[in-house]
Design a protein around this motif. Structure first.
Motif, PDB file in Angstrom:
ATOM      1  N   VAL A 422       0.863  -1.181   0.000  1.00 16.09           N
ATOM      2  CA  VAL A 422       0.000   0.000   0.000  1.00 16.09           C
ATOM      3  C   VAL A 422       0.899   1.232   0.000  1.00 16.09           C
ATOM      4  O   VAL A 422       1.706   1.419   0.916  1.00 16.09           O
ATOM      5  CB  VAL A 422      -0.937   0.020   1.223  1.00 16.09           C
ATOM      6  N   ASN A 423       0.802   2.026  -1.055  1.00 17.36           N
ATOM      7  CA  ASN A 423       1.670   3.194  -1.211  1.00 17.36           C
ATOM      8  C   ASN A 423       3.137   2.815  -1.016  1.00 17.36           C
ATOM      9  O   ASN A 423       3.910   3.523  -0.358  1.00 17.36           O
ATOM     10  CB  ASN A 423       1.255   4.305  -0.250  1.00 17.36           C
ATOM     11  N   GLY A 424       3.511   1.690  -1.605  1.00 15.14           N
ATOM     12  CA  GLY A 424       4.904   1.258  -1.612  1.00 15.14           C
ATOM     13  C   GLY A 424       5.363   0.512  -0.385  1.00 15.14           C
ATOM     14  O   GLY A 424       6.471  -0.026  -0.364  1.00 15.14           O
ATOM     15  N   SER A 425       4.542   0.429   0.645  1.00 10.00           N
ATOM     16  CA  SER A 425       4.937  -0.251   1.881  1.00 10.00           C
ATOM     17  C   SER A 425       4.343  -1.655   1.928  1.00 10.00           C
ATOM     18  O   SER A 425       3.148  -1.839   1.647  1.00 10.00           O
ATOM     19  CB  SER A 425       4.472   0.535   3.106  1.00 10.00           C
ATOM     20  N   LEU A 426       5.167  -2.637   2.305  1.00  5.50           N
ATOM     21  CA  LEU A 426       4.678  -3.996   2.481  1.00  5.50           C
ATOM     22  C   LEU A 426       3.827  -4.055   3.749  1.00  5.50           C
ATOM     23  O   LEU A 426       4.327  -3.792   4.849  1.00  5.50           O
ATOM     24  CB  LEU A 426       5.848  -4.970   2.587  1.00  5.50           C
ATOM     25  N   VAL A 427       2.546  -4.389   3.589  1.00  2.59           N
ATOM     26  CA  VAL A 427       1.642  -4.417   4.736  1.00  2.59           C
ATOM     27  C   VAL A 427       1.150  -5.825   5.067  1.00  2.59           C
ATOM     28  O   VAL A 427       0.583  -6.063   6.137  1.00  2.59           O
ATOM     29  CB  VAL A 427       0.431  -3.483   4.514  1.00  2.59           C
ATOM     30  N   TYR A 428       1.379  -6.752   4.138  1.00  4.40           N
ATOM     31  CA  TYR A 428       0.894  -8.123   4.343  1.00  4.40           C
ATOM     32  C   TYR A 428       1.778  -9.083   3.559  1.00  4.40           C
ATOM     33  O   TYR A 428       2.149  -8.809   2.416  1.00  4.40           O
ATOM     34  CB  TYR A 428      -0.555  -8.236   3.850  1.00  4.40           C
ATOM     35  N   LYS A 429       2.116 -10.218   4.204  1.00  9.19           N
ATOM     36  CA  LYS A 429       2.911 -11.246   3.528  1.00  9.19           C
ATOM     37  C   LYS A 429       2.551 -12.613   4.100  1.00  9.19           C
ATOM     38  O   LYS A 429       2.749 -12.870   5.289  1.00  9.19           O
ATOM     39  CB  LYS A 429       4.408 -10.976   3.719  1.00  9.19           C
ATOM     40  N   ASN A 430       2.001 -13.481   3.240  1.00  6.85           N
ATOM     41  CA  ASN A 430       1.771 -14.882   3.596  1.00  6.85           C
ATOM     42  C   ASN A 430       1.097 -15.063   4.955  1.00  6.85           C
ATOM     43  O   ASN A 430       1.644 -15.688   5.865  1.00  6.85           O
ATOM     44  CB  ASN A 430       3.094 -15.651   3.559  1.00  6.85           C
ATOM     45  N   PHE A 431      -0.079 -14.493   5.093  1.00  2.43           N
ATOM     46  CA  PHE A 431      -0.907 -14.594   6.295  1.00  2.43           C
ATOM     47  C   PHE A 431      -0.341 -13.810   7.485  1.00  2.43           C
ATOM     48  O   PHE A 431      -0.856 -13.915   8.595  1.00  2.43           O
ATOM     49  CB  PHE A 431      -1.147 -16.057   6.700  1.00  2.43           C
ATOM     50  N   LYS A 432       0.701 -13.017   7.273  1.00  4.09           N
ATOM     51  CA  LYS A 432       1.259 -12.185   8.338  1.00  4.09           C
ATOM     52  C   LYS A 432       0.978 -10.717   8.031  1.00  4.09           C
ATOM     53  O   LYS A 432       1.226 -10.247   6.922  1.00  4.09           O
ATOM     54  CB  LYS A 432       2.768 -12.415   8.465  1.00  4.09           C
ATOM     55  N   PHE A 433       0.478 -10.012   9.034  1.00  2.00           N
ATOM     56  CA  PHE A 433       0.213  -8.578   8.884  1.00  2.00           C
ATOM     57  C   PHE A 433       1.338  -7.779   9.525  1.00  2.00           C
ATOM     58  O   PHE A 433       1.843  -8.140  10.587  1.00  2.00           O
ATOM     59  CB  PHE A 433      -1.112  -8.206   9.563  1.00  2.00           C
ATOM     60  N   TYR A 434       1.703  -6.682   8.865  1.00  2.68           N
ATOM     61  CA  TYR A 434       2.673  -5.752   9.441  1.00  2.68           C
ATOM     62  C   TYR A 434       1.921  -4.530   9.942  1.00  2.68           C
ATOM     63  O   TYR A 434       1.026  -4.019   9.260  1.00  2.68           O
ATOM     64  CB  TYR A 434       3.714  -5.345   8.401  1.00  2.68           C
ATOM     65  N   ASP A 435       2.253  -4.081  11.125  1.00  2.00           N
ATOM     66  CA  ASP A 435       1.542  -2.946  11.708  1.00  2.00           C
ATOM     67  C   ASP A 435       2.073  -1.645  11.113  1.00  2.00           C
ATOM     68  O   ASP A 435       2.682  -0.812  11.787  1.00  2.00           O
ATOM     69  CB  ASP A 435       1.675  -2.947  13.228  1.00  2.00           C
ATOM     70  N   VAL A 436       1.852  -1.527   9.805  1.00  2.00           N
ATOM     71  CA  VAL A 436       2.321  -0.376   9.038  1.00  2.00           C
ATOM     72  C   VAL A 436       1.097   0.316   8.457  1.00  2.00           C
ATOM     73  O   VAL A 436       0.297  -0.311   7.764  1.00  2.00           O
ATOM     74  CB  VAL A 436       3.262  -0.828   7.893  1.00  2.00           C
TER      75      VAL A 436
END
Length: 446
Positions: A422-436
């Protein structure tokens, strides 16, 4: 924001699929080429390994239930589920509590989203029989559209005064999005079945109560009014074959003043599924016949229908488990919409290019969203990596909706969203969410 280099991706964009690299700088697609080298040592490099890179999906119709109905969902929880499904931007509806029918309440929702949303956001302003003065204050460059309920409303949002309706259509430059079902037809049908069954009407009668006639009567009247007044009209969630005669594929989308949407559930389910799924697939408009479902899919491919959306509308399982008249309509869909469409790709029913057109490009064109919906240099870097051959089964452990259930529970999808940017930031990968949270308010080129 991080600078990102995605290498060796099969890029799906503007009717083509080509292998290449994508460089993202400060949240913007900076370069797209067959091969790109890292510009500096601090660039984050992702090897796509031949996965498919799609523009972020834009969902033009969701109900995230905040404010007022947060036991069902919130902007935070449902936007989080959305990014797990590759949806990077959403447009949310006004039938919250309180309703979004004043500028003050609209801005309060924007404030909530600015603090909590994982995905880019906009909201529709709600029309009523008595808020034209507020409608005229809405800035078309900052708000997605005006939503009118011409049936199946909540609160006082049913716009059923013909004089008011014509005045709204004649007075606003906003795109008008409508829910079309004739309320009197539905009331009459409901009374008939309630007299026979009481509140416990078999759910198989839902598409007969909320009938083809109810949908067509309302849709045809709205379109006639749009043609009379010159208003820009978008008809939500078509559910019948009969309504398709009201729309055209003879002109490009950019030139259309009357457009249409179909939702995932009307493409996937039919009335044959009520016996198994019951009220879990009770939606308004109703899921109808196999013939209707097949006609909708054909119209989508032929461009009579312009966009695919979810009408994501969660309720708790306890609410849905009520008898027919007390079970609310709607269900959660944002996490599973793209995987469902990719399943149709595996069934040779639709191409990847067409999926991207209907879920990414066309919502951006239709709503005139600025610099989103495409993988293009200078555009905001909303993107999704999909592993086309990574089977997974929907179950309670991987459902991200606050309500904790899905009509797809137990379904095995062949394809999986692996990364969401989202807007260049990785926010989700393989069932893992990043608090970004780098989500932005959508803006409109009007």
């Amino acid at each position: 924001m991080d600078n990102v280099l995605i290498k060796n991706a099969n890029i799906v964009n503007e009717g083509q699929i080509f292998n290449g690299d994508v460089y993202i700088e400060n949240g913007i697609f900076k370069e797209i080429a067959p091969q790109i080298s890292a510009k500096s040592p601090d660039v984050h490099i992702f090897d796509a390994e031949g996965k498919y890179l799609l523009p972020g999906v834009i969902d033009d119709q969701v109900h995230f239930r905040e404010p007022g109905l947060t036991h069902k969902a919130t902007i935070e929880t449902e936007s989080r589920a959305a990014i797990a499904g590759g949806i990077t931007s959403f447009i949310e509806m006004p039938n919250t509590v309180p309703q979004t029918t004043t500028i003050e309440k609209l801005e309060e929702k924007f404030e909530i989203a600015a603090k909590t949303s994982y995905a880019n956001y906009s909201f529709m302003f709600g029309g009523t029989n008595d808020n034209l003065e507020e409608i005229l204050k809405v800035d078309p460059k900052k708000v997605a559209a005006l939503k009118l309920f011409l049936g199946s409303s909540t609160g006082n949002m049913l716009v059923d005064n013909p004089e008011v309706l014509e005045k709204i259509f004649s007075s606003t430059d906003l795109l008008i999005a409508v829910h079309c079902e004739d309320e009197e037809t539905i009331k009459s049908n409901t009374a008939k079945y309630k007299a026979e069954y009481g509140d416990d009407i078999p759910v198989k009668y839902h598409p007969i109560i909320r009938s083809e006639e109810a949908c067509y009567l309302s849709s045809s009247q709205a379109i006639a009014l749009a043609k009379k007044t010159g208003a820009r009209l978008h008809v939500f969630h078509l559910s019948t074959a009969k309504e398709l005669e009201l729309f055209t594929n003879k002109i490009p989308l950019k030139e259309k003043k009357i457009t249409a949407e179909v939702c995932i559930h009307h493409l996937w389910f039919s009335d044959t599924d009520y016996e198994e799924k019951g009220t879990l697939i009770k939606w308004n408009p109703a899921v109808k016949t196999v013939k209707d479902r097949d006609a909708l899919f054909a119209a989508l491919l032929k461009d009579k229908i312009d966009v695919i959306a979810t009408d994501h509308a969660p309720h708790t399982k306890e609410e849905k488990d009520n008898v027919y008249t007390k079970a609310p309509s709607g269900g959660p869909l944002v996490q599973h919409a793209l995987p469902a469409m990719l399943e149709f790709y595996h069934q040779d029913k639709i191409s990847l290019e067409k999926i991207v057109e209907k879920m990414c490009h066309n919502p951006a064109i239709l709503f005139q969203i600025e610099k989103r919906g495409f993988i293009k240099e200078g555009y905001y870097a909303d993107a999704v990596l999909v592993d086309i051959n990574a089977p997974w089964t929907v179950n309670k452990d991987n459902i991200s909706y606050k309500c904790g259930w899905s009509p797809f529970e137990g379904t095995t999808f062949k394809s999986r969203v692996t990364h969401t940017f989202v807007n260049g930031s990785l926010v989700y990968k393989n069932f893992k969410f990043y608090d970004v949270r780098h989500a932005q308010r959508l803006t409109f080129d009007r």
